[in-house]
Design an enzyme around this catalytic site. Structure first.
Site, PDB file in Angstrom:
ATOM      1  N   THR A 199       0.813  -1.215   0.000  1.00  0.00           N
ATOM      2  CA  THR A 199       0.000   0.000   0.000  1.00  0.00           C
ATOM      3  C   THR A 199       0.849   1.268   0.000  1.00  0.00           C
ATOM      4  O   THR A 199       0.606   2.202  -0.782  1.00  0.00           O
ATOM      5  CB  THR A 199      -0.936   0.014   1.221  1.00  0.00           C
ATOM      6  OG1 THR A 199      -1.676  -1.212   1.269  1.00  0.00           O
ATOM      7  CG2 THR A 199      -1.896   1.187   1.142  1.00  0.00           C
ATOM      8  N   HIS A 234      -8.644   0.124   2.484  1.00  0.00           N
ATOM      9  CA  HIS A 234      -8.428  -1.312   2.692  1.00  0.00           C
ATOM     10  C   HIS A 234      -9.748  -2.071   2.660  1.00  0.00           C
ATOM     11  O   HIS A 234      -9.774  -3.281   2.888  1.00  0.00           O
ATOM     12  CB  HIS A 234      -7.763  -1.555   4.056  1.00  0.00           C
ATOM     13  CG  HIS A 234      -6.329  -1.113   4.135  1.00  0.00           C
ATOM     14  ND1 HIS A 234      -5.404  -1.436   3.175  1.00  0.00           N
ATOM     15  CD2 HIS A 234      -5.673  -0.389   5.082  1.00  0.00           C
ATOM     16  CE1 HIS A 234      -4.224  -0.923   3.516  1.00  0.00           C
ATOM     17  NE2 HIS A 234      -4.364  -0.284   4.656  1.00  0.00           N
ATOM     18  N   TYR A 243       2.180  -7.412  -5.827  1.00  0.00           N
ATOM     19  CA  TYR A 243       3.403  -6.798  -5.310  1.00  0.00           C
ATOM     20  C   TYR A 243       4.618  -7.380  -6.022  1.00  0.00           C
ATOM     21  O   TYR A 243       5.569  -6.671  -6.368  1.00  0.00           O
ATOM     22  CB  TYR A 243       3.488  -7.067  -3.808  1.00  0.00           C
ATOM     23  CG  TYR A 243       4.704  -6.491  -3.130  1.00  0.00           C
ATOM     24  CD1 TYR A 243       4.695  -5.208  -2.601  1.00  0.00           C
ATOM     25  CD2 TYR A 243       5.872  -7.249  -2.986  1.00  0.00           C
ATOM     26  CE1 TYR A 243       5.806  -4.677  -1.962  1.00  0.00           C
ATOM     27  CE2 TYR A 243       6.987  -6.733  -2.353  1.00  0.00           C
ATOM     28  CZ  TYR A 243       6.951  -5.450  -1.839  1.00  0.00           C
ATOM     29  OH  TYR A 243       8.060  -4.933  -1.210  1.00  0.00           O
ATOM     30  N   ARG A 275       9.865  -1.814   6.045  1.00  0.00           N
ATOM     31  CA  ARG A 275      10.707  -2.862   6.606  1.00  0.00           C
ATOM     32  C   ARG A 275      11.656  -3.344   5.511  1.00  0.00           C
ATOM     33  O   ARG A 275      12.424  -2.586   4.985  1.00  0.00           O
ATOM     34  CB  ARG A 275       9.839  -3.989   7.192  1.00  0.00           C
ATOM     35  CG  ARG A 275      10.561  -4.833   8.272  1.00  0.00           C
ATOM     36  CD  ARG A 275       9.588  -5.794   8.937  1.00  0.00           C
ATOM     37  NE  ARG A 275       9.136  -6.827   8.028  1.00  0.00           N
ATOM     38  CZ  ARG A 275       9.786  -7.974   7.798  1.00  0.00           C
ATOM     39  NH1 ARG A 275      10.903  -8.242   8.433  1.00  0.00           N
ATOM     40  NH2 ARG A 275       9.314  -8.850   6.935  1.00  0.00           N
ATOM     41  N   GLY A 294      10.591  -5.233   2.536  1.00  0.00           N
ATOM     42  CA  GLY A 294       9.990  -5.207   1.205  1.00  0.00           C
ATOM     43  C   GLY A 294      10.469  -6.336   0.325  1.00  0.00           C
ATOM     44  O   GLY A 294      10.432  -6.241  -0.903  1.00  0.00           O
TER      45      GLY A 294
END
Length: 344
Positions: A85, A143, A233, A302, A304
């Site tokens: 996101t 979301h 992703y 963090r 990724g």
């Protein structure tokens, strides 16, 4: 030559008295709905319409269903939590505002604000800062499951961009995010991994079941590809340049040949990658203020990485998630790219 800033758009209009009446009504309804058992140590989670919500988020969701006025030109970035996101918000914001900020990067809001402040989230900002939803930029995020979107989003034929992530990596990212929040809020007896995993596995995670959340949007992308853009992703990470161009085309802001030759796409990709964003001072030490609590901006960034689940989940945990993923996604042809094809 930079374009002028668009004017703000009013997306809801309701009196304080009406808001108070609706709030009371929905609080009463929510009090009767099923709750997570055992209770989550950080927040109350309530089931509604087949999905699980933070109770305050659910109140905002129900209120938005009555009051929110989507605009036909709006673009909604939809996702389950911890699926990319923050990255998608940064990319979408940069694509849509490149004529204003790219030449003079020092004025780019992404340098001074976390992406969640640049692109507000419907059910979160409505609860904490409703004025943010009257943004001049026609890009907002949520979301919410597809079935729970405000009716006017569907009626006004808005465009939707949905990003999802391999379920095991999604869970692991959520787990680490949750631990950071518990530390921030001073919760000493936080959730143990096995319990949090069981909730995710059983479809009782925030906005879960995760697989149902993904499937709703995937099916819409198949039925209405001109209005719903679905990506993973893993795909975005494997060829970011390609997907940034596709996103720009879908959003009605395609890159010109001159922009491509001038390296504008590369600039956006570099500006928005996780290393660049996480190294900004605002994202290392700043806070995202939601009134009822403050979230460390650093918690949104963090590793990724693709396949990081291997550093946390047991073999049995991984197999049980894979089995559900196969059962839910195989029949519709939804697959996640092989980790071997992902570039670091």
């Amino acid at each position: 030559m930079p374009s002028s800033s668009p004017s703000k758009v009013s997306r809801f209009s309701v009196s304080d008295d009406s808001m108070e009446t609706m709030s009371k009504k929905y609080k009463e309804i929510i009090s009767t709905l099923p709750k997570l058992d055992p209770p989550h140590p950080t927040y109350e989670i309530t089931q509604y319409n087949g999905f699980w919500f933070h109770s305050s988020t659910l109140e905002a969701t129900l209120t938005l269903s009555e009051t929110f006025k989507a605009q036909p030109s709006d673009i909604y970035l939809c996702s389950s939590p911890k699926t990319g996101t923050t990255w998608l918000k940064a990319l979408a914001f940069s694509i849509m505002t490149r004529d204003r900020f790219l030449d003079d990067d020092s004025t780019n809001p992404l340098l001074h604000k976390v992406p969640h402040e640049c692109v507000p989230t419907l059910e979160v900002d409505f609860y904490s800062n409703p004025i943010a939803l009257d943004t001049e930029l026609p890009v907002l995020a949520t979301h919410l499951p597809y079935a729970c979107l405000p009716p006017t989003i569907l009626q006004s034929n808005c465009k939707i961009i949905y990003i999802c992530r391999e379920p095991k990596d999604t869970f692991v990212s959520w787990w680490h995010y949750g631990k950071k929040q518990q530390e921030t809020f001073g919760i000493e007896s936080g959730t143990i991994l096995e319990q949090e995993f069981k909730w995710f596995h059983d479809g009782k995670s925030m906005y879960g079941p995760y697989w149902d959340h993904v499937l709703e949007y995937f099916k819409q992308s198949v039925d209405r590809p001109e209005k719903v853009f679905f990506l993973t992703y893993e795909d975005l990470k494997s060829d970011t340049m390609c997907y940034v161009k596709k996103l720009a085309e879908f959003m009605g802001k395609p890159f010109s040949k001159e922009e491509v030759n001038q390296g504008v796409v590369e600039k956006i990709v570099v500006r928005c990658n996780i290393k660049s964003l996480s190294n900004l001072e605002v994202n290392k030490s700043g806070f995202f203020d939601l009134k009822q609590w403050k979230i460390n901006n650093s918690s949104f960034f963090r590793k990724g990485e693709v396949g990081d689940w291997k550093n946390l989940l047991t073999e049995d945990m991984a197999k049980s998630i894979d089995q559900i993923t196969q059962e839910k996604f195989h029949s519709v042809g939804l697959k996640f790219p092989s980790e071997k094809n992902i570039k670091d």
